[in-house]
Write a protein that holds these residues in place. Sequence first.
Motif, mmCIF file in Angstrom:
data_model
loop_
_atom_site.group_PDB
_atom_site.id
_atom_site.type_symbol
_atom_site.label_atom_id
_atom_site.label_comp_id
_atom_site.label_asym_id
_atom_site.label_seq_id
_atom_site.Cartn_x
_atom_site.Cartn_y
_atom_site.Cartn_z
ATOM 1 N N LEU A 155 -7.014 3.505 7.598
ATOM 2 C CA LEU A 155 -6.820 4.237 6.348
ATOM 3 C C LEU A 155 -6.028 3.390 5.351
ATOM 4 O O LEU A 155 -6.351 3.326 4.166
ATOM 5 N N VAL A 156 -4.998 2.718 5.839
ATOM 6 C CA VAL A 156 -4.155 1.891 4.971
ATOM 7 C C VAL A 156 -4.819 0.556 4.652
ATOM 8 O O VAL A 156 -4.857 0.134 3.499
ATOM 9 N N SER A 157 -5.361 -0.105 5.662
ATOM 10 C CA SER A 157 -5.851 -1.475 5.458
ATOM 11 C C SER A 157 -7.210 -1.555 4.775
ATOM 12 O O SER A 157 -7.509 -2.554 4.121
ATOM 13 N N GLN A 158 -8.045 -0.524 4.899
ATOM 14 C CA GLN A 158 -9.394 -0.618 4.358
ATOM 15 C C GLN A 158 -9.592 0.130 3.042
ATOM 16 O O GLN A 158 -10.688 0.098 2.484
ATOM 17 N N ASN A 159 -8.590 0.789 2.544
ATOM 18 C CA ASN A 159 -8.686 1.479 1.259
ATOM 19 C C ASN A 159 -7.935 0.663 0.212
ATOM 20 O O ASN A 159 -6.774 0.908 -0.084
ATOM 21 N N ASN A 187 10.907 0.646 1.352
ATOM 22 C CA ASN A 187 10.218 0.620 2.645
ATOM 23 C C ASN A 187 9.835 1.997 3.144
ATOM 24 O O ASN A 187 9.034 2.124 4.056
ATOM 25 N N ARG A 188 10.421 3.055 2.570
ATOM 26 C CA ARG A 188 10.118 4.405 3.008
ATOM 27 C C ARG A 188 8.827 4.926 2.383
ATOM 28 O O ARG A 188 8.336 5.970 2.781
ATOM 29 N N SER A 189 8.287 4.191 1.424
ATOM 30 C CA SER A 189 7.118 4.706 0.728
ATOM 31 C C SER A 189 5.968 3.709 0.582
ATOM 32 O O SER A 189 4.946 4.048 0.015
ATOM 33 N N VAL A 190 6.136 2.510 1.102
ATOM 34 C CA VAL A 190 5.043 1.536 1.043
ATOM 35 C C VAL A 190 4.924 0.752 2.346
ATOM 36 O O VAL A 190 5.883 0.630 3.111
ATOM 37 N N PHE A 191 3.740 0.231 2.558
ATOM 38 C CA PHE A 191 3.481 -0.748 3.602
ATOM 39 C C PHE A 191 3.415 -2.086 2.890
ATOM 40 O O PHE A 191 3.081 -2.147 1.715
ATOM 41 N N HIS A 192 3.677 -3.183 3.604
ATOM 42 C CA HIS A 192 3.498 -4.489 2.973
ATOM 43 C C HIS A 192 3.095 -5.536 4.002
ATOM 44 O O HIS A 192 3.392 -5.409 5.181
ATOM 45 N N ASP A 229 -8.035 0.582 -2.886
ATOM 46 C CA ASP A 229 -7.584 1.235 -4.108
ATOM 47 C C ASP A 229 -6.225 1.908 -3.961
ATOM 48 O O ASP A 229 -5.679 2.412 -4.934
ATOM 49 N N LEU A 230 -5.632 1.894 -2.757
ATOM 50 C CA LEU A 230 -4.246 2.370 -2.632
ATOM 51 C C LEU A 230 -3.288 1.193 -2.452
ATOM 52 O O LEU A 230 -2.125 1.348 -2.142
ATOM 53 N N GLN A 231 -3.814 -0.011 -2.693
ATOM 54 C CA GLN A 231 -3.034 -1.234 -2.534
ATOM 55 C C GLN A 231 -2.823 -1.937 -3.874
ATOM 56 O O GLN A 231 -3.595 -1.757 -4.804
ATOM 57 N N ALA A 249 0.858 -1.182 0.000
ATOM 58 C CA ALA A 249 0.000 0.000 0.000
ATOM 59 C C ALA A 249 0.896 1.235 0.000
ATOM 60 O O ALA A 249 1.942 1.259 0.641
ATOM 61 N N SER A 250 0.476 2.253 -0.699
ATOM 62 C CA SER A 250 1.261 3.468 -0.841
ATOM 63 C C SER A 250 1.159 4.372 0.391
ATOM 64 O O SER A 250 0.071 4.848 0.738
ATOM 65 N N ALA A 251 2.285 4.629 1.030
ATOM 66 C CA ALA A 251 2.334 5.565 2.157
ATOM 67 C C ALA A 251 2.077 6.993 1.673
ATOM 68 O O ALA A 251 1.515 7.811 2.407
ATOM 69 N N TYR A 252 2.482 7.283 0.452
ATOM 70 C CA TYR A 252 2.235 8.607 -0.134
ATOM 71 C C TYR A 252 0.731 8.841 -0.304
ATOM 72 O O TYR A 252 0.207 9.886 0.051
ATOM 73 N N GLU A 253 0.057 7.855 -0.899
ATOM 74 C CA GLU A 253 -1.380 7.985 -1.133
ATOM 75 C C GLU A 253 -2.142 8.070 0.183
ATOM 76 O O GLU A 253 -3.100 8.841 0.295
ATOM 77 N N ALA A 254 -1.716 7.300 1.183
ATOM 78 C CA ALA A 254 -2.373 7.373 2.495
ATOM 79 C C ALA A 254 -2.247 8.790 3.057
ATOM 80 O O ALA A 254 -3.223 9.364 3.557
#
Length: 176
Positions: free
Chosen positions: A145-149, A168-173, A151-153, A44-49
């Motif tokens: 915000l990260v886990s339930q959206n 790792n500085r810009s995404v969750f996994h 469309d950012l994954q 998931a995109s940390a930027y988009e979040a």
Amino acid sequence: MQSTTPILSDSINLYSITFEKTPSDYAILKIHTLPESGGDTLWASAYEAYDRLSAPYQKFLEGLTAVNSAHRFNVIAARHGRKVRSDERGAPDNVGEVLESVHPVIRTNPVTGWKGLFVNREFTKRIREVTKDESDAILEYLFKLVSQNHDLQVRFKWNKNDIAIWDNRSVFHTAT
């Protein structure tokens, strides 16, 4: 680029992340053996979040720091008669048996200059500048915000010998 060095000795492969003083910049994973089911990876995109937060909330969060802890790794290691590695784990300041650090809730990627959310349900335990109740509420909102959206994954279905590299500085996994 910081390496991802195992933090537990005796071949338990857990890797350095937000609980380290210097989390890894990049990660690489190659799959040799596929599970019969599951095992996909979600990013998931940390930027988009961050971009989905209102401007006032972005400003508020940019001034906050959070405690990140993996104390449970010490508990698991002790249960198996092992110790957490105390020598360098990927960066010179990632040493010792205390697996805890403080990082900004909003982190600016030094390469892109873009801001991203930098918390995760697994290791981010508390925002320091607010009360515990406020911290719990803020973190729960950010985790959702990260886990339930969705469309950012992006979801990656592994095939034998596939390789993935990510920042790792810009995404969750997470694995499915």
